[in-house]
Design a protein around this motif. Structure first.
Motif, PDB file in Angstrom:
ATOM      1  N   PHE A  71      42.593  81.571  51.626  1.00 37.46           N
ATOM      2  CA  PHE A  71      41.881  80.293  51.713  1.00 37.46           C
ATOM      3  C   PHE A  71      42.744  79.084  51.378  1.00 37.46           C
ATOM      4  O   PHE A  71      42.240  77.986  51.242  1.00 37.46           O
ATOM      5  N   TYR A  72      44.062  79.275  51.236  1.00 43.64           N
ATOM      6  CA  TYR A  72      44.919  78.108  51.007  1.00 43.64           C
ATOM      7  C   TYR A  72      45.167  77.429  52.343  1.00 43.64           C
ATOM      8  O   TYR A  72      45.642  78.056  53.289  1.00 43.64           O
ATOM      9  N   ARG A  73      44.831  76.151  52.446  1.00 40.92           N
ATOM     10  CA  ARG A  73      45.110  75.391  53.660  1.00 40.92           C
ATOM     11  C   ARG A  73      45.694  74.056  53.270  1.00 40.92           C
ATOM     12  O   ARG A  73      45.246  73.433  52.312  1.00 40.92           O
ATOM     13  N   VAL A  74      46.691  73.603  54.043  1.00 38.71           N
ATOM     14  CA  VAL A  74      47.281  72.308  53.741  1.00 38.71           C
ATOM     15  C   VAL A  74      46.279  71.220  54.122  1.00 38.71           C
ATOM     16  O   VAL A  74      46.061  70.275  53.380  1.00 38.71           O
ATOM     17  N   ASP A  75      45.654  71.390  55.289  1.00 44.64           N
ATOM     18  CA  ASP A  75      44.732  70.378  55.793  1.00 44.64           C
ATOM     19  C   ASP A  75      43.423  71.087  56.123  1.00 44.64           C
ATOM     20  O   ASP A  75      43.287  71.698  57.171  1.00 44.64           O
ATOM     21  N   LYS A  76      42.472  70.995  55.216  1.00 41.73           N
ATOM     22  CA  LYS A  76      41.214  71.744  55.353  1.00 41.73           C
ATOM     23  C   LYS A  76      40.506  71.440  56.657  1.00 41.73           C
ATOM     24  O   LYS A  76      40.038  72.334  57.347  1.00 41.73           O
ATOM     25  N   SER A  77      40.443  70.139  57.026  1.00 34.99           N
ATOM     26  CA  SER A  77      39.619  69.797  58.181  1.00 34.99           C
ATOM     27  C   SER A  77      40.283  70.252  59.474  1.00 34.99           C
ATOM     28  O   SER A  77      39.616  70.710  60.388  1.00 34.99           O
ATOM     29  N   ARG A  78      41.628  70.193  59.525  1.00 35.69           N
ATOM     30  CA  ARG A  78      42.287  70.671  60.742  1.00 35.69           C
ATOM     31  C   ARG A  78      42.074  72.174  60.905  1.00 35.69           C
ATOM     32  O   ARG A  78      41.806  72.676  61.982  1.00 35.69           O
ATOM     33  N   SER A  79      42.194  72.895  59.799  1.00 35.03           N
ATOM     34  CA  SER A  79      41.985  74.340  59.831  1.00 35.03           C
ATOM     35  C   SER A  79      40.570  74.650  60.316  1.00 35.03           C
ATOM     36  O   SER A  79      40.354  75.482  61.190  1.00 35.03           O
ATOM     37  N   ARG A  80      39.609  73.923  59.770  1.00 35.74           N
ATOM     38  CA  ARG A  80      38.210  74.162  60.105  1.00 35.74           C
ATOM     39  C   ARG A  80      37.914  73.796  61.556  1.00 35.74           C
ATOM     40  O   ARG A  80      37.314  74.564  62.300  1.00 35.74           O
ATOM     41  N   ASP A  81      38.399  72.621  61.972  1.00 36.73           N
ATOM     42  CA  ASP A  81      38.119  72.156  63.338  1.00 36.73           C
ATOM     43  C   ASP A  81      38.712  73.080  64.395  1.00 36.73           C
ATOM     44  O   ASP A  81      38.237  73.127  65.522  1.00 36.73           O
ATOM     45  N   THR A  82      39.780  73.789  64.038  1.00 35.50           N
ATOM     46  CA  THR A  82      40.390  74.660  65.039  1.00 35.50           C
ATOM     47  C   THR A  82      39.937  76.110  64.830  1.00 35.50           C
ATOM     48  O   THR A  82      40.525  77.031  65.374  1.00 35.50           O
TER      49      THR A  82
END
Ligand code: ADP
Length: 265
Positions: free
Chosen positions: A200-211
């Motif tokens: 669950f480590y993401r640099v950019d949460k929203s980019r990860s989620r949107d894609t």
């Protein structure tokens, strides 16, 4: 470094001296915290799509048909939950045994082709994706290796803006073989690189989620590589692009026989 010890026993052995038997429980504490964080993360990740789904269901009634747009949003969230549960099951399966599920000869060229086909479908023509020749084959679990490579190539698509270039190649030397996925996308700053394989480590949460990311992809890749006595190598420059490689040791490399025509009778 913080630590904690618990006293197991105190044994007086002279009027002025007592032997104290302790155990260092810092490692147990650390594992406990990790487990708690993991459960909190999973719950949160599942709750978000569920909130959307139940919110729309609340609005729906036979008198008010659901709009096409709302149905589409519900579908997206259901797919997200499905993907998250699939990835969680994959991770727990990989963690439950140390060895690859199979030791078979894995033909690399078709495997790379399948991974790239999926990435091209995801890219929908927005990127140029190129495959270089594969110099050897591998020994291991085909399904696991394919899922690791597919993760890297689809990540390259997801973290590279339209018009970007992605190359899947291989580097063979006497130590082993690396399958290398290079992109000229958003890149990762140095301080984040060591943490990318954490769940669950993401640099950019929203980019990860949107894609459509679950945040578990690279954790799965790391486990697959550990099971194959290999590793995941990452090099990246913020704003310039990244290179993610699956490195396998020499004993997993299968050199191809030079192709020989059958002798004419
Ligand atoms: P996610 O589902 O969020 O993509 P992953 O475990 O696959 O989860 O990746 C973890 C994080 O690593 C991503 O959220 C992203 O910040 C970063 N990342 C992975 N691949 C790339 C890439 N090719 N370029 C830039 N960042 C990447």
């Amino acid at each position: 470094k913080s630590g904690r010890v618990v006293v197991l026993q105190t044994i007086p052995f002279s009027p002025t001296q007592t032997l104290i038997v302790t155990r260092d429980v810092s490692e147990a504490d650390r594992l406990d915290t990790m487990r708690r964080d993991f459960i909190a993360n999973v719950s949160h990740e599942l709750r978000t799509p569920l909130t959307v789904l139940s919110g729309f269901l609340e609005l729906a009634s036979p008198a008010v048909p659901m709009s096409a747009q709302h149905l589409e949003l519900m579908r997206t969230e259901a797919v997200r939950m499905q993907r998250l549960i699939d990835d969680l099951l994959t991770l727990s399966r990989l963690e439950s045994t140390a060895a690859p599920s199979q030791e078979e000869r894995v033909a690399l060229a078709p495997l790379v082709q399948r991974a790239v086909d999926l990435a091209r479908a995801l890219s929908a023509g927005r990127h140029e994706i190129r495959i270089e020749p594969m110099p050897a084959d591998l020994r291991g679990a085909e399904r696991e290796i394919e899922s690791a490579l597919t993760n890297l190539v689809t990540n390259a698509v997801r973290y590279t803006p339209t018009g970007g270039r992605i190359v899947v190649g291989a580097a063979l030397d006497t130590e082993g073989i690396a399958l290398v996925v290079t992109d000229n996308g958003v890149g990762v700053a140095a301080e984040h690189i060591p943490r990318l394989t954490e769940r669950f480590y993401r640099v950019d949460k929203s980019r990860s989620r949107d894609t459509g990311g679950t945040g578990l992809g690279l954790a799965i890749v790391k486990h697959v590589m550990l099971r194959h006595q290999g590793r995941l190598d990452v090099s990246s420059t913020l704003g310039e692009g990244s290179s993610f490689s699956l490195w396998f040791p020499r004993q997993r490399v299968v050199l191809r026989e030079p192709h020989t025509e059958p002798e004419p009778e």
